[in-house]
Every structure is written in structure tokens, then in C-alpha cells.
Scaffold this motif. Structure first.
Motif, PDB file in Angstrom:
ATOM      1  N   LEU A 116       0.814  -1.204   0.000  1.00  0.00           N
ATOM      2  CA  LEU A 116       0.000   0.000   0.000  1.00  0.00           C
ATOM      3  C   LEU A 116       0.846   1.252   0.000  1.00  0.00           C
ATOM      4  O   LEU A 116       0.371   2.311   0.346  1.00  0.00           O
ATOM      5  N   LEU A 145      -1.875   8.892   2.721  1.00  0.00           N
ATOM      6  CA  LEU A 145      -2.834   8.551   3.762  1.00  0.00           C
ATOM      7  C   LEU A 145      -3.779   9.729   3.887  1.00  0.00           C
ATOM      8  O   LEU A 145      -3.347  10.863   4.083  1.00  0.00           O
ATOM      9  N   PRO A 183      -3.817   3.057   1.897  1.00  0.00           N
ATOM     10  CA  PRO A 183      -3.756   2.617   3.295  1.00  0.00           C
ATOM     11  C   PRO A 183      -4.826   3.331   4.101  1.00  0.00           C
ATOM     12  O   PRO A 183      -5.084   4.515   3.890  1.00  0.00           O
ATOM     13  N   THR A 184      -5.472   2.617   4.986  1.00  0.00           N
ATOM     14  CA  THR A 184      -6.545   3.244   5.754  1.00  0.00           C
ATOM     15  C   THR A 184      -6.152   3.321   7.221  1.00  0.00           C
ATOM     16  O   THR A 184      -5.555   2.391   7.750  1.00  0.00           O
ATOM     17  N   PRO A 185      -6.493   4.393   7.893  1.00  0.00           N
ATOM     18  CA  PRO A 185      -6.360   4.409   9.346  1.00  0.00           C
ATOM     19  C   PRO A 185      -7.505   3.614   9.943  1.00  0.00           C
ATOM     20  O   PRO A 185      -8.408   3.193   9.226  1.00  0.00           O
ATOM     21  N   LEU A 244      -0.029  13.529   5.407  1.00  0.00           N
ATOM     22  CA  LEU A 244      -0.155  12.653   6.558  1.00  0.00           C
ATOM     23  C   LEU A 244       0.594  11.354   6.378  1.00  0.00           C
ATOM     24  O   LEU A 244       0.218  10.341   6.938  1.00  0.00           O
ATOM     25  N   TYR A 293      -0.969  10.421  12.667  1.00  0.00           N
ATOM     26  CA  TYR A 293      -2.198   9.701  12.950  1.00  0.00           C
ATOM     27  C   TYR A 293      -3.198  10.598  13.654  1.00  0.00           C
ATOM     28  O   TYR A 293      -4.402  10.490  13.468  1.00  0.00           O
ATOM     29  N   GLU A 322      -6.985  11.287  12.193  1.00  0.00           N
ATOM     30  CA  GLU A 322      -8.213  10.937  12.892  1.00  0.00           C
ATOM     31  C   GLU A 322      -8.854  12.152  13.544  1.00  0.00           C
ATOM     32  O   GLU A 322      -9.714  12.026  14.405  1.00  0.00           O
ATOM     33  N   ILE A 333       1.473  -2.267   5.743  1.00  0.00           N
ATOM     34  CA  ILE A 333       1.408  -1.800   4.360  1.00  0.00           C
ATOM     35  C   ILE A 333       1.528  -2.955   3.375  1.00  0.00           C
ATOM     36  O   ILE A 333       0.846  -2.979   2.371  1.00  0.00           O
ATOM     37  N   SER A 360      -3.190  -0.011  11.131  1.00  0.00           N
ATOM     38  CA  SER A 360      -2.337   1.146  11.343  1.00  0.00           C
ATOM     39  C   SER A 360      -2.117   1.371  12.829  1.00  0.00           C
ATOM     40  O   SER A 360      -1.154   2.022  13.227  1.00  0.00           O
TER      41      SER A 360
END
Lengths: 466, 392
Positions: A251, A338, A406-408, B224, B233, B237, B334, B341
């Protein structure tokens, strides 16, 4: 769905209004067009019809790769026709049969044309096209015969009274000069020959406005039957075709490769490639390579506008010379970004769509077209335009791509805020302590209740008291 | 940088996209040096090590002189003989500092990755060398270069100023005229060199595009991409409503430790510099392991504090384990797709906590040693029994 328009002035506001209005008219989600998917191409799109010298800064092009065509787009499209779907050819367009096809495409083109030969006044020409590919081979038990009734479950009954021309053309071009391979019923009144896309083709013509058509039966059901079973039914490959795919693993990075095929045996021609890639796939233009027949092919014109985060997509336009009978591979590497958690679509693991790239070329034709043909069949020239007889204009769209980002973790916003702020607070707390307090020798204190209780317990354990 | 050069070749401004965020001087430098990139980065690392070696050598001489002066002035308590530093013990410290920098796996990784952080480190090392040697002009020039590259070395203005004032024997009193005179001189040198460098960049590329791309990027954190810091992060978020507020909070967090540290550590500006560099490399918006390598190179200078460190074993274990887990969990997220994550984020948190506690541990040990020096090692309470020292 894609939209392009050439403005006269005050582009950005007018573009937003236009996309919103069209979105309302066609019930398509064109209102999602904003600056993140609009580009200003410099060479790929030239205005149709009459146009003054144009500034390419006034042209806007946008693509929404995630939007699919469905019934609610067909209905307003049909409403634009003079008779709607009540009379004429449009009675065939019923949604339940049209969307059972392998490929479906609708288009609306508007261009200014001369009202008459002297060109004193300009009127607007609206051209609507509908392209549907039916797979009768798999649905017709292995036979390639088709009929209007089988495809559309309807037949033509009459022509639209508002139409000045209403014709059905059936391609009966013989392959390899063999006649009598197929049979069309009812037998056509006239046969028309034209040069389409560099090939000589023969069409059977059914004129709905001629009174003789509906003499024998009330309805017209065109049928085509093949006399002999086809042995090797391979379609001739078009002179210019292209493919696009994403390669790479993981990713983090990836590579977009476009393969362009030129199958013309001896002619080379240039092609303009327009790529619009969203900003979250960060292109590295120093990794752009164009390889033809094993050697590097330098494009004669490159226009690259890098993307700006959340504002503008990448725009890459190149003029590439394709040698005869060759495959050209264009690769460029990218890195995946991201995104903020609110910027993901509701199903983030489905991936993000990258819109198709557009290839525009003047393909040299095998058979030259004569000027007399142009006057006789204006419909054909507007469908298959060419500026001179020796080549015709083709605009190809490659496949859209699907790319994963890529996802959080979407369930974590509060947790993340709390944890990160805790870490910052740990630092702040330790430094605050060290900065504002000084060392002292500890004074012995009598101790509170807790200490006395603890001492009692310690006495029982035999451990020295606090 | 390669991408920026390619964009320049295509005739497009390198700052029109969102990939290139380095300063124009770096483009100019690499325009000529791009073929020898590996050699360039090796040389910058060696230069950094040499600069640190010379700086610490000089610093040791200054420390020893100051110690002698304080002993003669009888400022130290009588029983602190074992805390006094001897030249023999300090002999190998500069070499250890240079080796700590060169052999640090973080430095090696930075060099292999050809990260421009190495160039940042070199400029800061030269700034430290110039400051310790006492040359205000060179120190201002190198500080301006360091600030020009990434905004945060601005906070190193305070420790440099304090050190130079000490060296000139100017007392730090707010009413003293010579204090303000010297401060103004140094500030003027610094600001003038900064302005000259920025104007030079303007003339290199004929546009002011680089200012939002370089400084706006550092301050507003739009990209990010996961790194070893805490920001990415958090902003991925974040609720949109609070995004600006938290950006401001995080940026202020880097800068606001300067004044309190200056007040507390005004007698020890080099330690102040060390703590400040550590805070920058922990809380900057896009930290890299090269930044961590720079402040870790200073740890041998404070090796005499070893007996007062409280948690050094746990912290070194935490840092080593986190550094080993970083690539593993990155790969799992990844490439293998089997981790989330959150795993990588957790390691980021732990690594940063480890760094923060390391720095505050050294700070605690430093302050404690200072207390012992002035009040004696064997502290007794009023009734003669052994006393404990607490922070109150």
C-alpha cells in the motif's frame, strides 16, 4: 461519467453552475465535480463546430470514475428527444433490456453550427448518442443471429412525426469479399456504402419515413441470419487500441502502465495521451518512461501539472509518436497518500477509482474518403469525423483503475486524540516538574492515617516501618 | 529532490505540486551534486562528526575552567570530591561523541536513505561549533541556515545567546545595558543573514512559491504520510472542526519550552541546547531518525550523570525494541495487510515516550548533580540521619 466544456469567460463559477445544472437535468451525480477532479488540458480537446481561436485556459475537463449509468440517467436523456420514447426509434429504448447488455454508454454533444450555407447566423446542434453492446452469442444459444425483437423486446411501429429523417442502418459489410454470408429480413429498400474509420462498409437502409416500409406489416422487426456457421470469428483489431493497468504490491507505492498498440502495417502517427490522476496518488514524474520496441521514445510535447493536495489532480499530457506495428509502454510510479479519515468513501477497502486516460489521434485510414461521400451522408461524418479524407479522428478511453489506499482505523478518533495528548502531557508534566520545583531535603512528617495503618501492617509482617 | 529537479527540467515550478518541500538552496546544491549523491551524504556525516568532535573538545576546556573557578571561589560543598570532573576522565569524550554519531544505526540509515536530514544535522553541528568557539557572526549565519531549512532551530537562538553572553562575561540582568546591546547585535546578525538567504532563494527560482511550500508545509502539516512522530495519525483521525486548533497547539508545544528552560538553565547553556534539540526532534512536524541521531550524539558529554539517572535501563530497552519493531509493523500494515495502522501508531507512541523520558531523566540527573555540588553529597536531616532528596 465525464464532462468537458469550452467557456467564453469567467470559467470557474460558470463551470460549477454548469455541472450542477447538468447534474439536475440528467439525474447524474455531476454535482460532485469540483476542483479536485477538474483539469485544464492544453491539447487533447478542441471545440467542435464553429469556434474562434480558443484559449485552452477556458477549457475544463472533469471525470467521475465512480459513477455508473443507470435507468434514472436514461429517462431524462430520452426526454430530450423530440418524440420522447413514444414514437420513432426511441420506442426501442426500454431500460430493462438496455441495461442487460455488456456495455452501455450515453453521450450528449452540443456544438455551434451554421444555420445555412452563408453562415450568417449560428444555431446550436444537439447530438445525442447511445452505444449499447449486446452479447447475443451467449444469450442466443451460440448462434449469432439477432433481431430487434430479441434485443429490445419491441419492434418499430412508426416514425416520429417531428423527425425530418428516421433511418435504420444495418452493417452488412461482407468479410473477405464473400457475398451471401448473411441475410437480412425484411429485405432493405436501399443499400448505402460509406467509408467508416478507414474501412469500406456496406449498410442496409430502412427509412422509417418512407410509406412503403409499413405496407406489408404493421411493425418492423429487422432480423439478421447467418447462412453458414462462423468458423473463426475474429474481429479485425482496430488500428489504435490501448490498455491500462496498475502494478506493484503493498500500500505504499505502485506503478501505472499504459500500453498503446498501433496495428497499422506501415504508417506511424502521433497520439495525444491525457492522464488525470487524483492527488492522493502522488506521481513521480522523474520515473516516467516511454518504451517502444525496446528503445526509449521521447515525447515531442509534455505538459505536466502536478497535483496539489486536496485541490487539484495531476494532469499529464504527452504527444507520442507511435511507429508502425508497435506497442508503446508508458510507465510512471506513484506513492499512495494517507487521507484524513473523513475523506474516505463509505467502503474504503473497495479502493479508489482512477479515471480513464484519453487518447486522441488522427488515425490514417486504409481507404481514402472522397468529398462527395461527405455531402451525401452528413450523419456519418458527424459520427465518424475526419478533417481530410486520409485520416479520421478517434478518441479512445482506457479502462478506469481501482487502487487501494492505506486506511487508518476508523473506530479510533477519540482514542487517538487521548493517547497522543497523553504523550504530550507526559512531556509537559515531566518538564513542568523539573522546571518549577527544586530539590529539598525531605522533612520527616508525622504521617497521616494511611501511613499509620501501613506501619501497623508492616509491624505484623516484621518489616521496618515507613 | 530528484523529483524537484525533474520538474525544473520540465519547466514547471517544483513547488506547484505537493511533493517537493525542500528549500531552493538544496535544489541548487543538488543540481551539481546529484550524480555523487552517496558521496555527498557520506561527507556530510563525516563533517558533522568532525564538527561535533571539535565543539565538544572546546566545551570540555570551558567546563574545566569554570569548575576550577568555582572551586577557587569555594562555591562547592566540601565533600563533593567524587563529583568533580577530571581532565583524564574527560579526555576521550569528544572521540566518543564523534563515534556515537557516526556509528549510530540511525545515522547509517539516514545516510543510506539519502535523507536531507543529514544536511540539517551538519548545519546544526557547525552552528554548535561556531557558538562554542565564540564567533557570534558564524553562529548567527549557521543558525539562519538551519532555520531556513526547517523552521524549528529558531529556538536554538536562546541557548546560543546565553552561551555567547557567558563567554563575554556579560551578566544576564534585564537592566544591564551591555546585555541588551549584545542581544541586539546577535539578533541583528541572525535576522540579516536569514533575510539574505531568503532573498537569495527568491532570485534562484524567481518566485516566492517556496515560502508556502516549505514553511507553510512545516507549520500546517497537510501531508499525513506515516513517520516516527506523533502528528500523522493524530491529524488523520482529527475532527475537521478542531484541526486548526490542534495544529496551533502542537506547533506552540515545540516553541514554548524555550523560555522556561532559559530561565532554569541560564548557567548551563550547552545542556539547554541539548534539551532543546531533543525537544525539536521529538515534536517537530515531520521527524526522522536522523534528528534522533543528532541529540543522541551528545549523550557521552553527560556520561558523568550516569549515577543519577533513574530509568536508563528501561528507557534504552524501550528505544531499542521500538526501533526494531518499527519496520516490522510497517511491513505488516502496508505490505502484508495483516496488521492495522494502530500497531504502527502504538510503536510511535512508545518510541516517543521513551525519548521524552530519556531527556527528562537526563535533565533530572543534571539538576540533582548541581544540587549535590552546592549542598554536599551526604545530606543529613536535622537529627543527623541520612536524608532523601525530593522535588517539591
Amino acid at each position: 461519467s465525464n464532462l468537458w466544456y469550452l467557456f467564453l469567460h469567467s470559467v470557474d463559477k460558470a463551470w460549477k453552475e454548469l455541472s450542477n445544472i447538468l447534474s439536475g437535468i440528467f439525474c447524474a451525480s455531476l454535482n460532485f465535480i469540483d476542483s479536485t477532479n477538474t483539469v485544464t488540458p492544453t491539447a487533447s480537446f478542441k471545440p467542435l463546430g464553429l469556434a474562434n481561436g480558443t484559449d485552452h485556459h477556458l477549457l475544463r475537463y472533469a471525470v467521475l470514475p465512480r459513477e455508473v449509468v443507470c435507468t434514472e440517467n436514461l429517462t431524462p436523456w430520452k426526454k430530450l428527444l423530440p418524440c420522447g420514447s413514444k414514437a420513432g426509434l426511441a420506442v426501442l429504448l426500454k431500460a430493462e433490456r438496455l441495461f442487460h447488455s455488456s456495455y452501455h454508454s450515453q453521450a450528449v454533444h452540443i456544438r455551434p453550427v451554421c444555420r445555412d450555407a452563408s453562415c450568417l447566423a449560428v444555431s446550436w446542434e444537439l447530438r445525442q448518442t447511445l452505444t449499447v453492446v449486446f452479447d447475443t452469442f451467449s444469450s442466443g444459444q451460440g448462434k449469432k443471429d439477432w433481431s430487434l425483437f430479441k434485443m429490445f423486446s419491441r419492434t418499430l411501429t412508426d416514425a416520429c412525426p417531428l423527425a425530418s429523417q428516421s433511418k435504420v442502418y444495418v452493417d452488412i459489410s461482407p468479410k473477405n469479399k464473400e457475398k451471401e454470408l448473411l441475410e437480412v429480413t425484411p429485405p432493405p429498400v436501399s443499400v448505402h456504402e460509406a467509408i467508416v474509420q478507414g474501412d469500406k462498409r456496406t449498410y442496409a437502409v430502412y427509412d422509417l419515413l418512407s410509406p412503403s416500409l409499413f405496407n406489408t406489416s404493421r411493425s418492423l422487426n429487422v432480423q439478421l441470419k447467418w447462412k453458414r456457421p462462423q468458423d473463426s470469428s475474429e474481429l479485425p483489431t482496430p488500428v489504435l487500441h490501448a490498455q491500462r493497468y496498475v502494478s506493484g504490491y503493498g500500500l505504499q507505492t505502485g506503478e501505472i502502465s499504459t500500453l498503446i498498440y498501433n496495428t497499422h502495417p506501415y504508417r506511424a502517427f502521433p497520439v495525444i495521451l491525457l492522464e488525470t490522476v487524483p492527488w492522493y496518488l502522488r506521481f513521480y514524474v522523474h520515473t516516467l518512461t516511454i518504451i517502444t520496441k525496446g528503445k526509449e521514445n521521447k515525447p515531442s510535447y509534455i505538459h505536466y501539472q502536478p497535483a496539489q493536495d486536496r485541490r487539484r489532480p495531476h494532469l499529464l499530457e504527452m504527444l507520442i509518436q507511435l511507429p508502425a506495428n508497435s506497442v508503446t509502454k508508458i510507465t510512471i510510479q506513484f506513492e499512495r497518500a494517507l487521507l484524513k479519515w473523513t475523506e474516505y468513501t463509505p467502503d474504503p477497502n473497495h479502493g479508489f477509482y482512477v479515471s480513464s486516460s484519453v487518447l486522441s489521434a488522427l488515425v490514417p485510414s486504409v481507404i481514402a474518403m472522397k468529398d462527395t461521400d461527405v455531402e451525401q451522408s452528413p450523419l456519418f461524418t458527424s459520427l465518424f469525423p475526419s478533417s481530410d479524407g486520409s485520416s479520421y479522428f478517434v478518441r479512445l478511453y482506457t479502462e478506469p483503475l481501482l487502487v487501494n489506499l492505506p486506511t487508518p482505523d476508523f473506530s479510533m478518533p477519540y482514542n487517538v486524540i487521548c493517547l497522543t495528548c497523553t504523550v504530550v502531557a507526559v512531556c509537559y508534566g515531566s518538564f513542568y516538574n523539573l522546571l518549577t520545583r527544586t530539590f529539598h531535603v525531605e522533612e520527616p512528617s508525622r504521617g497521616g492515617l494511611a501511613k499509620r495503618l501501613a506501619n501497623i501492617i508492616r509491624k505484623f509482617r516484621g518489616v521496618p516501618p515507613l | 529532490v530528484v523529483e524537484g529537479l525533474a520538474l525544473l527540467d520540465l519547466g514547471v515550478s517544483p513547488y506547484s505540486g505537493a511533493i517537493f518541500h525542500e528549500t531552493p538552496l538544496i535544489i541548487y546544491l543538488f543540481h551539481f551534486l546529484i550524480e555523487y549523491a552517496e558521496l555527498v551524504f557520506m561527507i556530510t556525516d563525516v563533517l558533522t562528526a568532525v564538527a561535533l568532535y571539535l565543539a565538544i573538545q572546546d566545551f570540555n576546556k570551558v567546563v574545566f575552567k569554570k569548575q576550577k573557578l568555582l572551586i577557587e571561589l569555594d562555591k562547592y560543598a566540601p565533600d563533593v570530591a567524587e563529583l568533580i570532573r577530571t581532565p583524564m576522565e574527560m579526555h576521550y569524550i569528544p572521540l566518543k561523541v564523534a563515534l556515537f554519531y557516526l556509528l549510530n544505526p540511525y545515522t547509517v540509515m539516514s545516510c543510506v536513505a539519502k535523507s536531507t536530514c543529514a544536511i540539517n544535522n551538519t548545519v546544526i553541528a557547525f552552528f554548535i561549533l561556531a557558538t562554542i568557539k565564540g564567533s557570534a557572526f558564524l553562529s548567527a549565519v549557521f543558525l539562519a541556515l538551519a532555520t531556513y531549512q526547517s523552521l524549528y532551530p529558531l529556538t536554538l537562538f536562546a541557548p546560543a545567546l546565553l552561551y555567547l553572553l557567558q563567554r563575554q562575561f556579560i551578566p544576564i540582568k534585564l537592566k544591564s545595558k551591555s546585555f541588551w546591546l549584545y542581544t541586539m547585535q546577535y539578533a541583528a546578525l541572525y535576522l540579516c543573514s536569514l533575510v539574505v538567504i531568503i532573498c537569495l532563494s527568491f532570485f534562484l527560482l524567481n518566485s516566492w512559491d517556496f515560502i508556502p511550500s516549505v514553511y507553510g508545509f512545516i507549520l500546517s502539516v497537510p501531508d499525513l504520510t506515516p513517520n516516527i512522530g506523533l502528528f500523522w495519525y493524530f491529524f488523520a483521525e482529527m475532527f475537521e472542526h478542531f484541526s486548526l486548533f490542534f495544529v496551533c497547539v502542537f506547533q506552540i508545544n515545540v516553541f514554548f519550552y524555550t523560555i522556561p528552560l532559559a530561565i532554569k538553565l541560564k548557567e548551563h547553556p550547552v545542556f539547554f541546547m541539548f534539551v532543546q534539540i531533543a525537544i525539536i526532534s521529538i515534536f517537530k512536524s515531520y521527524p526522522t531518525v536522523g534528528d534522533v541521531a543528532l541529540y543522541m550524539a551528545f549523550l557521552p558529554v553527560w556520561s558523568h550523570l550516569y549515577r543519577f539517572l533513574r530509568n536508563i535501563f528501561i528507557l534504552s530497552c524501550v528505544l531499542i525494541v521500538c526501533s526494531l519493531l518499527f519496520p516490522v509493523l510497517w511491513h505488516l500494515w502496508i505490505y502484508a495487510g495483516s496488521a492495522n495502522s494502530n500497531f504502527y501508531y502504538a510503536i510511535t507512541l512508545t518510541f516517543n515516550i521513551g525519548q521524552i523520558l530519556l531527556v527528562s531523566d537526563y535533565f533530572y540527573a543534571f539538576l540533582r548533580r548541581e544540587y549535590y555540588l552546592t549542598h554536599g553529597l551526604h545530606l543529613t536531616k536535622q537529627d543527623g540521619t541520612e536524608a532523601m532528596l525530593v522535588l517539591k
